[in-house]
Design an enzyme around this catalytic site. Structure first.
Site, PDB file in Angstrom:
ATOM      1  N   HIS A 120     -12.236   2.640  -6.086  1.00 20.17           N
ATOM      2  CA  HIS A 120     -13.123   2.221  -4.990  1.00 20.17           C
ATOM      3  C   HIS A 120     -13.395   3.459  -4.127  1.00 20.17           C
ATOM      4  O   HIS A 120     -12.554   4.363  -4.051  1.00 20.17           O
ATOM      5  CB  HIS A 120     -12.368   1.155  -4.183  1.00 20.17           C
ATOM      6  CG  HIS A 120     -13.144   0.475  -3.112  1.00 20.17           C
ATOM      7  ND1 HIS A 120     -13.380   1.059  -1.893  1.00 20.17           N
ATOM      8  CD2 HIS A 120     -13.729  -0.748  -3.063  1.00 20.17           C
ATOM      9  CE1 HIS A 120     -14.071   0.216  -1.131  1.00 20.17           C
ATOM     10  NE2 HIS A 120     -14.301  -0.883  -1.819  1.00 20.17           N
ATOM     11  N   ASP A 197      -2.979   1.970  -4.683  1.00 16.75           N
ATOM     12  CA  ASP A 197      -3.899   1.139  -3.913  1.00 16.75           C
ATOM     13  C   ASP A 197      -3.777  -0.296  -4.447  1.00 16.75           C
ATOM     14  O   ASP A 197      -4.235  -0.611  -5.544  1.00 16.75           O
ATOM     15  CB  ASP A 197      -5.330   1.684  -4.103  1.00 16.75           C
ATOM     16  CG  ASP A 197      -6.383   0.761  -3.512  1.00 16.75           C
ATOM     17  OD1 ASP A 197      -6.033  -0.312  -2.979  1.00 16.75           O
ATOM     18  OD2 ASP A 197      -7.577   1.111  -3.604  1.00 16.75           O
ATOM     19  N   GLN A 200      -6.599  -4.963  -4.348  1.00 16.16           N
ATOM     20  CA  GLN A 200      -6.950  -6.125  -5.185  1.00 16.16           C
ATOM     21  C   GLN A 200      -5.717  -6.712  -5.865  1.00 16.16           C
ATOM     22  O   GLN A 200      -5.550  -7.936  -5.926  1.00 16.16           O
ATOM     23  CB  GLN A 200      -7.968  -5.726  -6.265  1.00 16.16           C
ATOM     24  CG  GLN A 200      -9.323  -5.291  -5.737  1.00 16.16           C
ATOM     25  CD  GLN A 200     -10.116  -6.430  -5.095  1.00 16.16           C
ATOM     26  OE1 GLN A 200      -9.830  -7.609  -5.294  1.00 16.16           O
ATOM     27  NE2 GLN A 200     -11.108  -6.075  -4.287  1.00 16.16           N
ATOM     28  N   LYS A 223      -8.016  -9.442   2.364  1.00 18.68           N
ATOM     29  CA  LYS A 223      -8.167  -9.872   0.968  1.00 18.68           C
ATOM     30  C   LYS A 223      -7.015 -10.788   0.566  1.00 18.68           C
ATOM     31  O   LYS A 223      -7.089 -11.515  -0.399  1.00 18.68           O
ATOM     32  CB  LYS A 223      -8.209  -8.655   0.045  1.00 18.68           C
ATOM     33  CG  LYS A 223      -9.456  -7.801   0.241  1.00 18.68           C
ATOM     34  CD  LYS A 223      -9.572  -6.745  -0.812  1.00 18.68           C
ATOM     35  CE  LYS A 223     -10.524  -5.642  -0.412  1.00 18.68           C
ATOM     36  NZ  LYS A 223     -11.937  -6.013  -0.480  1.00 18.68           N
ATOM     37  N   CYS A 358     -19.037  -0.460  -4.163  1.00 12.49           N
ATOM     38  CA  CYS A 358     -18.323   0.692  -3.596  1.00 12.49           C
ATOM     39  C   CYS A 358     -17.599   1.479  -4.687  1.00 12.49           C
ATOM     40  O   CYS A 358     -16.464   1.957  -4.490  1.00 12.49           O
ATOM     41  CB  CYS A 358     -17.324   0.268  -2.511  1.00 12.49           C
ATOM     42  SG  CYS A 358     -18.124  -0.495  -1.116  1.00 12.49           S
TER      43      CYS A 358
HETATM   44  C1  LIG Z   1      -9.503  -1.565  -4.966  1.00  4.43           C
HETATM   45  C2  LIG Z   1      -9.921  -1.468  -3.529  1.00  4.43           C
HETATM   46  N1  LIG Z   1      -9.421  -0.487  -2.769  1.00  4.43           N
HETATM   47  C3  LIG Z   1      -9.754  -0.370  -1.467  1.00  4.43           C
HETATM   48  C4  LIG Z   1     -10.614  -1.246  -0.867  1.00  4.43           C
HETATM   49  C5  LIG Z   1     -10.935  -1.077   0.591  1.00  4.43           C
HETATM   50  O1  LIG Z   1     -10.389  -2.124   1.310  1.00  4.43           O
HETATM   51  P1  LIG Z   1     -10.764  -2.333   2.869  1.00  4.43           P
HETATM   52  O2  LIG Z   1     -12.257  -2.467   2.913  1.00  4.43           O
HETATM   53  O3  LIG Z   1     -10.071  -3.601   3.225  1.00  4.43           O
HETATM   54  O4  LIG Z   1     -10.273  -1.160   3.607  1.00  4.43           O
HETATM   55  C6  LIG Z   1     -11.154  -2.287  -1.625  1.00  4.43           C
HETATM   56  C7  LIG Z   1     -12.117  -3.227  -1.015  1.00  4.43           C
HETATM   57  O5  LIG Z   1     -12.864  -3.885  -1.682  1.00  4.43           O
HETATM   58  C8  LIG Z   1     -10.804  -2.407  -2.978  1.00  4.43           C
HETATM   59  O6  LIG Z   1     -11.286  -3.388  -3.742  1.00  4.43           O
END
Ligand SMILES: Cc1ncc(COP(=O)(O)O)c(C=O)c1O
Length: 400
Positions: A120, A197, A200, A223, A358
């Site tokens: 992402h 990370d 998800q 999430k 993204c």
């Molecule tokens: C795999 C992953 N990492 C990071 C993020 C970023 O999360 P946040 O927007 O809650 O900071 C997302 C958001 O969709 C994501 O799917």
């Protein structure tokens, strides 16, 4: 197939969407909220408002106790060691930015940061920009067409120049979960800092930070059925010492003069300013509620729905991205623009995500302008899936 969700009743937002004839299949963007979270927010704002860590009065002490109890509960949900340090942030994005800035002083030109091809933007851009600023090398570990990372190949890329490995446990586009531990172990053996990370992945499998051996773990509350504006950075005791404070302000100092200051250790040294008190307490309440549920039953439920989505898409010859094995699937209809399809689905009350998710470099790599994504959570049921396919069929009749 008729598969009701026993957990749907706990989500007033989903019940409200039902009455508006809206189907929520966009939980990977953000999840609907359980009553337990809403109750916690109401209770805090009605009864226990006070700032934390600074007041001598009783309401302040009570708020501080609840706030620190929330930190403990969230660590417990993550199955972290008591010595691990949990820093509150605004979300996964901020947690990764924090790490970038807080580790920067250890890096010098020529050092290498490794990420995967499916990250992402939140786990790409902070490292990309840091690499530009400090003349570092950003290495992108390739993936198989399935969305699987070739772990052996990735391990072979590690070198004496490698300093940080930052990798997602579940891509928000491909939805392919795999065991990253051998790569994390190999990186750690070479003294590389490892970040997972879990934005998800944490939603569909409760993390076990005692088993998952990494230096840093990040995820977002919103999430995970919790409130917006809260994220976590879990750091090992051994790793947190490498971090240097990155934002500055109230409540993070041991001593402050006009020209010099001494900062508190983590977590407070990394949490300047007033934190998102109510939301953090409500996030812990959400996780405490999640703990009371049968997570195996939820995983089974989501897997059954996921298979139904995959089967239905395959039966209609949709182009599925990779080999998703967890809770979401991205796809395109042949000869149809994803935005047109998303528009028609939206008009029929189906909330799915469309676009680059993204993850622009990933979509460019796959030669795609975009894709649609269906993502599932515990409150979805087979009726949601039926309605999605009815709307898809209607849309394709118009567009194809
Ligand atoms: C795999 C992953 N990492 C990071 C993020 C970023 O999360 P946040 O927007 O809650 O900071 C997302 C958001 O969709 C994501 O799917």
């Amino acid at each position: 197939m008729s598969l009701p969700s026993p957990w749907r009743q706990f989500f007033p937002g989903i019940l409200a969407l039902d009455t508006q004839q809206q189907v929520w299949l966009d939980s990977a963007a953000t999840a609907q909220k359980p009553q337990a979270m809403i109750d916690s927010l109401c209770q805090h704002y009605k009864n226990t408002v006070a700032n934390v860590h600074r007041a001598q009065h009783q309401p302040g002490e009570r708020a501080t106790r609840s706030f620190e109890a929330a930190r403990k509960d969230i660590k417990h949900w993550l199955q972290a060691d008591p010595q691990d340090v949990l820093i509150f942030t605004k979300g996964t994005t901020e947690s990764i930015n924090l790490l970038c800035q807080a580790l920067a002083h250890h890096l010098q030109a020529g050092d290498e940061i490794l990420i995967s091809a499916y990250e992402h933007h939140a786990n790409l851009l902070p490292w990309q920009q840091l690499a530009k600023n400090l003349n570092l090398t950003l290495t992108v570990l390739p993936m198989e067409p399935t969305g699987h990372l070739d772990i052996e190949y990735a391990i072979a890329q590690l070198s004496t120049r490698s300093r940080i490995l930052a990798i997602s446990a579940l891509s928000n586009v491909i939805g392919h979960s795999q065991n990253l531990q051998p790569l994390l172990n190999a990186a750690q053996k070479q003294g590389v800092w490892t970040l997972v990370d879990g934005a998800q992945a944490a939603v569909h499998q409760r993390p076990n930070l005692q088993l998952l051996d990494c230096d840093f773990y990040v995820c977002s509350s919103h999430k995970l059925y919790g409130p917006d504006g809260v994220g976590i950075l879990l750091a090992r005791e051994r790793s947190v010492r490498a971090l240097r404070p990155w934002q500055f302000g109230g409540e993070m100092v041991r001593h402050c003069g006009y020209h010099n200051a001494e900062f508190l250790p983590a977590p407070l040294g990394f949490e300047p300013g007033t934190p998102s008190i109510a939301n953090i307490i409500a996030f812990a309440a959400t996780l405490n509620w999640l703990k009371t549920l049968d997570i195996h039953a939820i995983a089974q439920h989501e897997a059954t729905l996921h298979k139904a989505v995959l089967d239905g898409l395959r039966a209609r010859d949709m182009q599925i991205i990779g080999s998703p094995n967890c809770a979401l699937v991205s796809f395109n209809a042949p000869n149809v623009h994803h935005a047109d399809l998303a528009l028609l689905l939206g008009e029929q009350g189906i909330a799915v995500r469309a676009g680059h998710h993204c993850a622009m470099p990933l979509l460019q790599h796959l030669n795609l302008a975009g894709a649609l994504r269906v993502s599932l959570a515990m409150y979805n049921n087979s009726n949601d899936i039926d309605q999605f396919f009815n709307a898809l069929d209607q849309s394709l009749e118009i567009l194809q």
